[in-house]
Design a protein around this motif. Structure first.
Motif, PDB file in Angstrom:
ATOM      1  N   ARG A 280       0.995  -1.451  -0.396  1.00 26.24           N
ATOM      2  CA  ARG A 280       0.188   0.250  -0.023  1.00 26.24           C
ATOM      3  C   ARG A 280       0.926   1.652   0.617  1.00 26.24           C
ATOM      4  O   ARG A 280       0.769   2.319  -0.589  1.00 26.24           O
ATOM      5  N   ILE A 281       2.025   1.549   1.172  1.00 25.19           N
ATOM      6  CA  ILE A 281       2.544   2.384   1.126  1.00 25.19           C
ATOM      7  C   ILE A 281       4.411   2.723  -0.089  1.00 25.19           C
ATOM      8  O   ILE A 281       3.431   3.330  -0.889  1.00 25.19           O
ATOM      9  N   ALA A 282       4.287   1.923  -0.804  1.00 24.13           N
ATOM     10  CA  ALA A 282       5.087   1.457  -1.628  1.00 24.13           C
ATOM     11  C   ALA A 282       3.663   2.464  -3.454  1.00 24.13           C
ATOM     12  O   ALA A 282       4.507   2.666  -4.086  1.00 24.13           O
ATOM     13  N   SER A 283       2.961   1.860  -3.052  1.00 29.28           N
ATOM     14  CA  SER A 283       2.096   1.841  -4.233  1.00 29.28           C
ATOM     15  C   SER A 283       2.098   3.288  -3.915  1.00 29.28           C
ATOM     16  O   SER A 283       1.081   4.463  -5.262  1.00 29.28           O
ATOM     17  N   ASP A 284       1.517   4.159  -2.598  1.00 29.45           N
ATOM     18  CA  ASP A 284       1.551   5.079  -2.400  1.00 29.45           C
ATOM     19  C   ASP A 284       2.884   6.175  -3.424  1.00 29.45           C
ATOM     20  O   ASP A 284       2.459   7.413  -3.727  1.00 29.45           O
ATOM     21  N   ARG A 285       3.654   5.898  -2.830  1.00 32.94           N
ATOM     22  CA  ARG A 285       5.221   6.405  -3.646  1.00 32.94           C
ATOM     23  C   ARG A 285       5.184   6.471  -5.162  1.00 32.94           C
ATOM     24  O   ARG A 285       5.240   7.784  -5.676  1.00 32.94           O
ATOM     25  N   ASP A 294      12.269   3.931 -10.265  1.00 32.01           N
ATOM     26  CA  ASP A 294      12.813   3.163  -8.872  1.00 32.01           C
ATOM     27  C   ASP A 294      11.316   2.749  -7.921  1.00 32.01           C
ATOM     28  O   ASP A 294      11.016   1.651  -7.350  1.00 32.01           O
ATOM     29  N   ALA A 295      10.329   3.965  -8.191  1.00 33.26           N
ATOM     30  CA  ALA A 295       8.912   3.865  -6.697  1.00 33.26           C
ATOM     31  C   ALA A 295       8.686   2.395  -8.147  1.00 33.26           C
ATOM     32  O   ALA A 295       8.019   1.833  -7.345  1.00 33.26           O
ATOM     33  N   ARG A 296       8.492   2.396  -9.554  1.00 36.91           N
ATOM     34  CA  ARG A 296       8.163   1.498 -10.307  1.00 36.91           C
ATOM     35  C   ARG A 296       8.419   0.049  -9.784  1.00 36.91           C
ATOM     36  O   ARG A 296       7.882  -0.884 -10.156  1.00 36.91           O
ATOM     37  N   GLN A 319      -1.392  -3.175  -9.408  1.00 28.81           N
ATOM     38  CA  GLN A 319      -1.195  -3.250 -11.107  1.00 28.81           C
ATOM     39  C   GLN A 319      -1.310  -2.381 -11.927  1.00 28.81           C
ATOM     40  O   GLN A 319      -0.927  -2.037 -12.651  1.00 28.81           O
ATOM     41  N   GLU A 320      -2.700  -1.596 -11.926  1.00 30.36           N
ATOM     42  CA  GLU A 320      -2.942  -0.471 -12.857  1.00 30.36           C
ATOM     43  C   GLU A 320      -1.964   0.339 -12.530  1.00 30.36           C
ATOM     44  O   GLU A 320      -1.356   1.425 -13.463  1.00 30.36           O
ATOM     45  N   LEU A 321      -1.349   1.372 -11.206  1.00 31.46           N
ATOM     46  CA  LEU A 321       0.158   2.039 -10.863  1.00 31.46           C
ATOM     47  C   LEU A 321       1.258   1.835 -11.720  1.00 31.46           C
ATOM     48  O   LEU A 321       1.563   2.329 -12.572  1.00 31.46           O
ATOM     49  N   VAL A 322       1.481   0.385 -12.007  1.00 33.27           N
ATOM     50  CA  VAL A 322       2.539   0.193 -12.431  1.00 33.27           C
ATOM     51  C   VAL A 322       2.446   0.303 -14.549  1.00 33.27           C
ATOM     52  O   VAL A 322       2.890   0.013 -14.942  1.00 33.27           O
TER      53      VAL A 322
END
Length: 326
Positions: A280-285, A294-296, A319-322
């Motif tokens: 959840r936090i990595a997705s926020d970033r 790096d965030a991806r 998944q959608e963010l990636v």
């Protein structure tokens, strides 16, 4: 685990009311019941949650019973049901969201013939659904718990169910509804003499304030929650509280502090091996830094560590963010 946790909130500076003594007696009953069940039923590591002396290492244990124990602890609560319930919440944080639901469903089956246990099982299912960000399902389970708690006079369950139902209403209405019900539930929870998990419930109030575009109110509530968990005792919702606080700060233009707070949320998630929170936090970033390779990569790496839960809101969002930033 539940017995130990329930003794913590009975702080001497708040005094003991009638509800406090009842909780303490129930905790003592749990100690006796748990010793019996551990000696009979805990055969091998599985999906529970313990911390080491530093509060950093979750270790898995859960009951394996060939024949379900009929033992009821003091005041009639089935400790076997309690074990499944605490395991359910823990397993979401450890990155097993589907197993969490299965554990909660097993508790519901075991509690069918017992009013108090059934109210508690529906409540814990509501909490599992809330942690999974499944708003409608959380509301349904919380409403059923509230109905059973009202029928049986179970004040603690009724209070927490009100908090969860208020959170559901708030998230569904983008913060328009739910605040009053959450506050009412928090007050009723405090009247029982309990403090355990109050930071979690304050976090839900903060989340609804964020949904309603009230970041200053969210910050105030979330700082209150954080202040109550400062110290040596680890708290399972710490990473989420920090994550929500980072959004409240960002919404008020406090970008630098928001970045530091989000980083501290990620540190807390990793320290507790809370894979669900780490995603959840990595997705926020990644949502904030869409151009960051790096965030991806971080989100992709966390996604790769999941063996289940691919249809949960958190997994689908990641998944959608990636895909969008690829």
């Amino acid at each position: 685990l539940e017995a130990m946790g329930m003794q913590e909130p009975l702080r001497r500076d708040n005094g003991f009311n009638r509800g406090s003594w009842a909780v303490l007696l129930l905790a003592l009953g749990y100690v006796a019941a748990s010793i019996f069940i551990v000696s009979r039923s805990f055969r091998q590591p599985s999906d529970g949650w313990l911390f080491d002396n530093n509060g950093d290492l979750p270790t898995a244990t859960a009951p394996l019973t060939d024949e379900p124990s009929p033992l009821l602890a003091a005041f009639g609560e089935n400790a076997e049901v309690g074990c499944h319930l605490w395991s359910a919440r823990a397993t979401w944080f450890l990155g097993k969201p589907d197993t969490a639901v299965e554990q909660a469903e097993e508790a519901l089956v075991l509690a069918q013939d017992h009013s108090y246990g059934l109210a508690q099982a529906h409540l814990q299912m509501a909490l599992v659904r809330q942690i999974r960000a499944e708003v409608a399902q959380a509301r349904e389970s919380a409403s059923e718990s509230l109905r059973l708690a009202a029928e049986g006079g179970h004040g603690y369950q009724a209070a927490v169910a009100s908090v969860i139902r208020g959170w559901s209403a708030g998230m569904e209405s983008q913060g328009v509804d739910g605040v009053d019900e959450i506050i009412s539930g928090l007050n009723a929870h405090a009247e029982t003499g309990a403090v355990m998990d109050r930071p979690h419930y304050l976090g839900l109030l903060g989340e609804v304030h964020l949904a309603g575009n009230r970041p200053d109110d969210a910050e105030s509530v979330l700082r209150e929650a954080m202040a109550s968990i400062d110290g040596e005792r680890p708290f399972f919702y710490e990473a989420e509280l920090r994550r929500l606080l980072s959004w409240a700060l960002r919404a008020q233009g406090e970008t630098e502090e928001a970045e530091l707070t989000l980083r501290s949320a990620l540190d807390a998630a990793r320290r507790q091996a809370a894979l669900g929170m780490e995603l959840r936090i990595a997705s926020d970033r990644l949502a904030i830094e869409e151009g960051s390779a790096d965030a991806r990569r971080d989100v992709q790496a966390v996604l790769g560590r999941f063996g289940e839960g691919r249809d949960t809101p958190d997994f689908l969002r990641a998944q959608e963010l990636v895909a969008r930033t690829g």
